[in-house]
Each structure stands twice: as structure tokens, then as C-alpha cells.
Design an enzyme around this catalytic site. Structure first.
Site, PDB file in Angstrom:
ATOM      1  N   ASP A  17       0.879  -1.170   0.000  1.00  0.00           N
ATOM      2  CA  ASP A  17       0.000   0.000   0.000  1.00  0.00           C
ATOM      3  C   ASP A  17       0.926   1.233   0.000  1.00  0.00           C
ATOM      4  O   ASP A  17       2.120   1.112   0.299  1.00  0.00           O
ATOM      5  CB  ASP A  17      -0.852  -0.065   1.279  1.00  0.00           C
ATOM      6  CG  ASP A  17      -1.472   1.254   1.633  1.00  0.00           C
ATOM      7  OD1 ASP A  17      -2.111   1.852   0.752  1.00  0.00           O
ATOM      8  OD2 ASP A  17      -1.307   1.705   2.801  1.00  0.00           O
ATOM      9  N   ASP A  19      -0.037   5.119   1.086  1.00  0.00           N
ATOM     10  CA  ASP A  19      -0.178   6.044   2.222  1.00  0.00           C
ATOM     11  C   ASP A  19      -0.071   5.318   3.553  1.00  0.00           C
ATOM     12  O   ASP A  19      -0.810   4.368   3.823  1.00  0.00           O
ATOM     13  CB  ASP A  19      -1.543   6.743   2.167  1.00  0.00           C
ATOM     14  CG  ASP A  19      -1.531   7.926   1.212  1.00  0.00           C
ATOM     15  OD1 ASP A  19      -0.452   8.515   1.015  1.00  0.00           O
ATOM     16  OD2 ASP A  19      -2.595   8.251   0.665  1.00  0.00           O
TER      17      ASP A  19
HETATM   18  O1  M1P Z   1      -4.847   6.052   1.309  1.00  0.00           O
HETATM   19  C1  M1P Z   1      -5.515   5.882   0.131  1.00  0.00           C
HETATM   20  C2  M1P Z   1      -6.487   7.028  -0.113  1.00  0.00           C
HETATM   21  O2  M1P Z   1      -5.761   8.226  -0.255  1.00  0.00           O
HETATM   22  C3  M1P Z   1      -6.514   9.360  -0.497  1.00  0.00           C
HETATM   23  O3  M1P Z   1      -7.405   9.575   0.582  1.00  0.00           O
HETATM   24  P1  M1P Z   1      -7.541  10.957   1.394  1.00  0.00           P
HETATM   25  O4  M1P Z   1      -7.303  12.066   0.447  1.00  0.00           O
HETATM   26  O5  M1P Z   1      -8.939  10.900   1.932  1.00  0.00           O
HETATM   27  O6  M1P Z   1      -6.528  10.911   2.504  1.00  0.00           O
HETATM   28  C4  M1P Z   1      -7.334   9.223  -1.742  1.00  0.00           C
HETATM   29  O7  M1P Z   1      -6.506   9.300  -2.869  1.00  0.00           O
HETATM   30  C5  M1P Z   1      -8.121   7.934  -1.737  1.00  0.00           C
HETATM   31  O8  M1P Z   1      -8.682   7.728  -3.027  1.00  0.00           O
HETATM   32  C6  M1P Z   1      -7.246   6.764  -1.402  1.00  0.00           C
HETATM   33  O9  M1P Z   1      -8.023   5.597  -1.265  1.00  0.00           O
END
Ligand code: M1P
Length: 255
Positions: A17, A19
Site C-alpha cells: 500500500d 499512504d
Molecule cells: O490512502 C488511500 C487514499 O488516499 C486518499 O485519501 P484521502 O485524500 O482521503 O486521505 C485518496 O486518494 C483515496 O482515493 C485513497 O483511497
């Protein structure tokens, strides 16, 4: 076939993953993580599976303007709806083709009305982002600052703004065959059922890997890493943050 494409490496695929697993949310990769990935790539085949679109993930993972589709053997953005192997694009589908304009319009119109009526402390811009494999909906708006994102996350944890919104959509559009997934801090994703991160496995499951590992932080039920983490085709690893990813990689793969 895998062995000849990746000479000198084991027949293991390690997927990540993005983030909070490879980087802090929406931030760039650190030199420490880059170094560990470079070491891992000498031993195994590596790839990322992000929910965000390809441009955003590239910004996060490119080091000194390097090209993510070269740094990673597999690059899967939008859960694998945008996919690359060894720098070359793989065939993909699209959200709008799946849904059709006639079904999409009532959905997006309902969302826009709901957003307009929502009373939250601040609103910014880009409330609905139309992507290849999904739409992303944010009550705050996607062009908020990092500080505004963090404030919204805290507010949403108390108020359940996204959870309530998702519940309404699930009921109202129950016959659409869609998944509503709260993956990040300020938004949720909407995509056809089955187009979660396991979609990316369609690109690799017949490639002959003896093991496919997946590392993610939102591996609990309801999190956007859950399905791929729990899938019998993968060996799932749950991490707290990028530092924990590094720690686990060193332990598991002796790098
Ligand atoms: O972590 C994955 C998510 O990252 C973003 O979410 P947010 O902007 O709410 O932090 C988005 O790009 C989302 O599509 C993605 O699943």
C-alpha cells in the site's frame, strides 16, 4: 516466465500500500524507505497498490524525478485499474464504462446535493474527483492543505461525517453494485464491487509467483487494505506506519 523476467531474484512478489505504509499520508517517500526498497528489489519482485490516481502516487514515490514505473516492477494505481509492469502499461477498465452515463448522473447529482447541504466547519474545492477506476468524494474538498486535512480527520472521527454519508449512499444506490470505501483522511472512494485492491491481483495471479506478500496499514475490516490483506492469494502483513514497514521488511527478508 517470472524468473527470466527478473533474473537473479527470488520468485516472491512483495506488494505495498502507499499512504502510511511506504510514505506518510500524501507525503513523499523518505531516503530510508527508498534504500530499503532498493535492497529488497535485489532479492524479490516489488510493486505498489495504491488507491490514489497514478499522478499523485508518482509525486509521492518519485525520488529526484525518478520514474516510479521503473523503480517498482509493478505499479498499480487506483487499486490496479491503472497498471504497469516493467514500465509498460497493462490493459485496464473504467468506472464510467462499468456504470454508464445514465446511472452515473443520478449518483453524482445526489452526491453534489448532499455535499451542498452538509454543514461542516470549512469547505475547500474539488469535492468529487472523477478517476479512471473510481470516483473519490471529499466533504472537505481535495485541494485542502495538509493542516486542513488533519483537522478534518479529527473532526470526522468525532462526527462520523463520512460514515453517515456512505450509509445513505449504500441504501439509496443499493442496486448499483458499488463499494464505498473510506481509505484515507478526508474522502471515500466509490468503485464497482470487486474493484478493491484485490483487482491488482488479477494482473499477477497467473504469473507463477510462489508467494505474494502484501503490506498495508488499513488491514482491518472496513479498511481499504482489508480485502487484499485477507485474500488467500496473499500473505498479509499489517503495519503501523512507514517506519514499521522498514522494521518488518528487515526482519522478514533479512535486508
Ligand atoms: O490512502 C488511500 C487514499 O488516499 C486518499 O485519501 P484521502 O485524500 O482521503 O486521505 C485518496 O486518494 C483515496 O482515493 C485513497 O483511497
Amino acid at each position: 516466465m517470472v524468473a527470466s523476467e527478473f533474473p537473479g531474484r527470488s520468485n516472491k512478489l512483495i506488494l505495498f500500500d502507499v499512504d502510511n505504509t511506504l510514505t506518510r499520508a500524501r507525503q513523499t517517500i523518505t531516503p530510508a524507505m527508498t534504500k530499503v526498497l532498493q535492497e529488497l528489489k535485489k532479492k524479490a519482485v516489488i510493486g505498489f497498490v495504491g488507491g490514489s490516481d497514478f499522478v499523485k502516487i508518482s509525486e509521492q514515490l518519485s525520488v529526484n524525478r525518478s520514474n516510479v514505473v521503473e523503480d517498482f516492477d509493478y505499479a498499480f494505481a487506483e487499486n490496479g485499474l491503472t497498471a504497469y509492469k516493467l514500465g509498460k502499461p497493462l490493459p485496464s477498465q473504467s468506472f464510467i464504462k462499468f456504470l454508464g452515463e445514465e446511472r452515473y448522473k443520478p449518483l453524482v447529482n445526489f452526491i453534489l446535493h448532499y455535499l451542498a447541504d452538509l454543514d461542516i466547519p470549512i469547505k475547500r474545492g474539488t469535492f468529487v474527483e472523477f478517476r479512471n477506476g473510481m470516483i473519490n468524494v471529499s466533504p472537505l474538498g481535495r485541494n485542502a492543505t495538509i493542516a486542513e486535512r488533519d483537522e478534518f480527520e479529527v473532526y470526522d472521527k468525532k462526527q462520523g461525517i463520512r460514515a453517515a454519508f456512505v450509509k445513505v449512499l449504500q441504501e439509496k444506490f443499493a442496486d448499483y453494485g458499488l463499494t464505498f470505501s473510506i481509505g484515507g483522511k478526508i474522502s471515500f472512494d466509490i468503485f464497482p464491487r470487486g474493484w478493491d485492491k484485490t483487482y491488482a491481483l488479477r494482473h499477477v495471479e497467473h504469473e507463477g509467483y510462489e508467494e505474494i506478500h502484501f503490506f498495508g496499514d488499513k488491514t482491518y475490516k472496513g479498511g481499504n487494505d482489508y480485502e487484499i490483506f485477507a485474500d488467500p492469494r496473499t500473505i498479509g502483513h499489517s503495519v503501523e506506519n512507514p517506519e514499521d514497514t522498514i522494521k518488518q521488511l528487515k526482519e522478514i527478508f533479512q535486508i
